[in-house]
Design an enzyme around this catalytic site. Structure first.
Site, PDB file in Angstrom:
ATOM      1  N   TYR A   1       0.786  -1.085   0.087  1.00  0.00           N
ATOM      2  CA  TYR A   1      -0.131  -0.165   0.109  1.00  0.00           C
ATOM      3  C   TYR A   1       1.158   1.058  -0.106  1.00  0.00           C
ATOM      4  CZ  TYR A   1       0.880   0.824   5.046  1.00  0.00           C
ATOM      5  OH  TYR A   1       1.441   1.252   6.156  1.00  0.00           O
ATOM      6  N   CYS A   2       0.043   2.348  -0.194  1.00  0.00           N
ATOM      7  CA  CYS A   2       0.796   3.806  -0.409  1.00  0.00           C
ATOM      8  C   CYS A   2       0.098   4.733  -0.162  1.00  0.00           C
ATOM      9  CB  CYS A   2       1.748   3.958  -1.683  1.00  0.00           C
ATOM     10  SG  CYS A   2       0.636   3.826  -3.091  1.00  0.00           S
ATOM     11  N   THR A   3       0.104   6.049  -0.569  1.00  0.00           N
ATOM     12  CA  THR A   3      -0.888   7.189  -0.208  1.00  0.00           C
ATOM     13  C   THR A   3      -2.001   6.972  -1.315  1.00  0.00           C
ATOM     14  OG1 THR A   3       1.188   8.375   0.485  1.00  0.00           O
ATOM     15  CG2 THR A   3      -1.004   9.684  -0.181  1.00  0.00           C
TER      16      THR A   3
ATOM     17  N   ILE B   1      -4.266   4.845   0.359  1.00  0.00           N
ATOM     18  CA  ILE B   1      -4.957   5.243   2.242  1.00  0.00           C
ATOM     19  C   ILE B   1      -6.063   6.351   1.812  1.00  0.00           C
ATOM     20  CG2 ILE B   1      -4.190   6.158   4.179  1.00  0.00           C
ATOM     21  CD1 ILE B   1      -1.080   5.236   3.735  1.00  0.00           C
TER      22      ILE B   1
ATOM     23  N   CYS C   1       2.476   1.524  -4.871  1.00  0.00           N
ATOM     24  CA  CYS C   1       2.190   0.259  -4.418  1.00  0.00           C
ATOM     25  C   CYS C   1       1.655  -0.555  -5.685  1.00  0.00           C
ATOM     26  CB  CYS C   1       1.203   0.195  -3.346  1.00  0.00           C
ATOM     27  SG  CYS C   1      -0.267   0.915  -3.562  1.00  0.00           S
TER      28      CYS C   1
END
Length: 346
Positions: free
Chosen positions: A198-200, A227, A205
């Site tokens: 995952y990432c922002t 996120i 990701c």
């Protein structure tokens, strides 16, 4: 023909943005698709987005587009109509900011880059079309309950510090290009696990999941929309947040609060704090975490030395920082072990 770049002083534009009373919507989007002529595409975007008073930062490359922007709320539908008129972007998911004051950007910058995410991948056989499976918020939570799941945070160390998913592994690096081979090394021996990345907002990701598959891993997932989209989904569906703390964002806000948990500490006094700031000394501009008490005590600076400089006349400050490349400096906890806490004497 209108100019395809900004001609006004950056600080002046920021002040104009702060004085705006019309609400703005902050959002991000990306898409991996082939662009034959990134320069022509860049100019086309600039002309139309500038007419809609869009602010923000957009990167364009042969591999696609990556954008973080703010749009006047009354132009939002016109913006969507324009964006969706571009065939590869038609119906694209837009990540609407979670904790938004509309003061995220003050100028429109669209740049042509070699890649929309600098990855260091030179292998010509790497293919972004072969990527991990998307998971939504509910599926993310379900997978996190399994002992056969490994969750990897594909963001920088300073992003992880203020907020991350429960059980998430940190890859302690400043750059995405360093993290990719590190993630492969970390996961050796876990080829049978479910690997969620995952990432922002999803762009890092998604590429990381494709890289893991390229390196032979099989059960690879990535959080759709990152996120930001996860936070919107849990709010809408009323489900528990497995993300704890604050989501760092790369605009004037420097963070969106997802839960009320404060999991980081002030880099100067060590008290619980998760507010990122840039050192008020423009010759330093270090990104670090500072509590409200230390912000007052140090005038928004990272050290007594920088505090002394900002108290000087402006012209003297300019002379001191002449020729200095402040770059993109961030406070790194690992490196900090080799020096005193910010603000302390050596």
């Amino acid at each position: 023909m209108a100019a395809l770049y900004n001609r006004i002083n950056n600080e002046e534009l920021k002040q104009l943005m702060l004085q705006e009373t019309e609400p703005r919507t902050t959002l991000s989007f990306y898409n991996y698709f082939h662009i034959d002529d990134p320069k022509a595409f860049r100019d086309y975007l600039y002309k139309h987005l500038d007419e809609l008073s869009v602010f923000g930062r957009i990167f364009v490359a042969h591999e696609g587009i990556n954008a973080q922007i703010s749009v006047p709320s009354n132009n939002f539908e016109a913006f969507k109509t324009f964006l969706y008129s571009i065939e590869p972007l038609n119906g694209l998911r837009l990540n609407i900011a979670v904790d938004d004051d509309g003061k995220s950007f003050w100028v429109l910058k669209i740049k042509v880059r070699e890649k929309i995410v600098a990855d260091g991948i030179a292998d010509p056989n790497f293919n972004m079309n072969t990527k991990g499976k998307y998971v939504n918020a509910k599926e993310m939570n379900q997978l996190l309950e399994s002992p056969d799941t490994v969750v990897i945070d594909m963001r920088n160390h300073y992003e992880y510090e203020v907020g991350h998913f429960d059980r998430a592994l940190e890859i302690p690096s400043d750059t995405f290009r360093e993290q990719l081979p590190m993630a492969v090394d970390m996961m050796k021996g876990n080829e049978d696990k479910n690997i969620i990345m995952y990432c922002t907002g999803g762009i890092r990701c998604e590429k990381a999941s494709a890289y893991m598959l390229h390196k032979g891993f099989k059960n690879v997932f990535h959080l759709e929309g990152g996120i930001i989209n996860y936070a919107q989904q849990i709010k809408k569906e009323g489900i528990e947040s497995k993300f704890i703390g604050k989501n760092f964002v790369f605009d004037n806000r420097l963070g969106e609060r997802i839960t009320e948990d404060v999991i980081a500490k002030c880099h100067q006094c060590g008290k619980p704090a998760d507010t990122h700031t840039n050192c008020a000394n423009d010759g330093c501009h270090l990104l670090f975490i500072q509590c409200s008490d230390c912000a007052k005590a140090y005038d928004g600076c990272c050290t007594v030395e920088c505090q002394t400089i900002v108290q000087m006349p402006y012209e003297e400050q300019k002379k001191l920082r002449a020729g200095i490349d402040k770059g993109n400096q961030v406070f790194n906890k690992a490196k900090a072990r080799l020096r005193p806490r910010l603000g302390e004497e050596a």
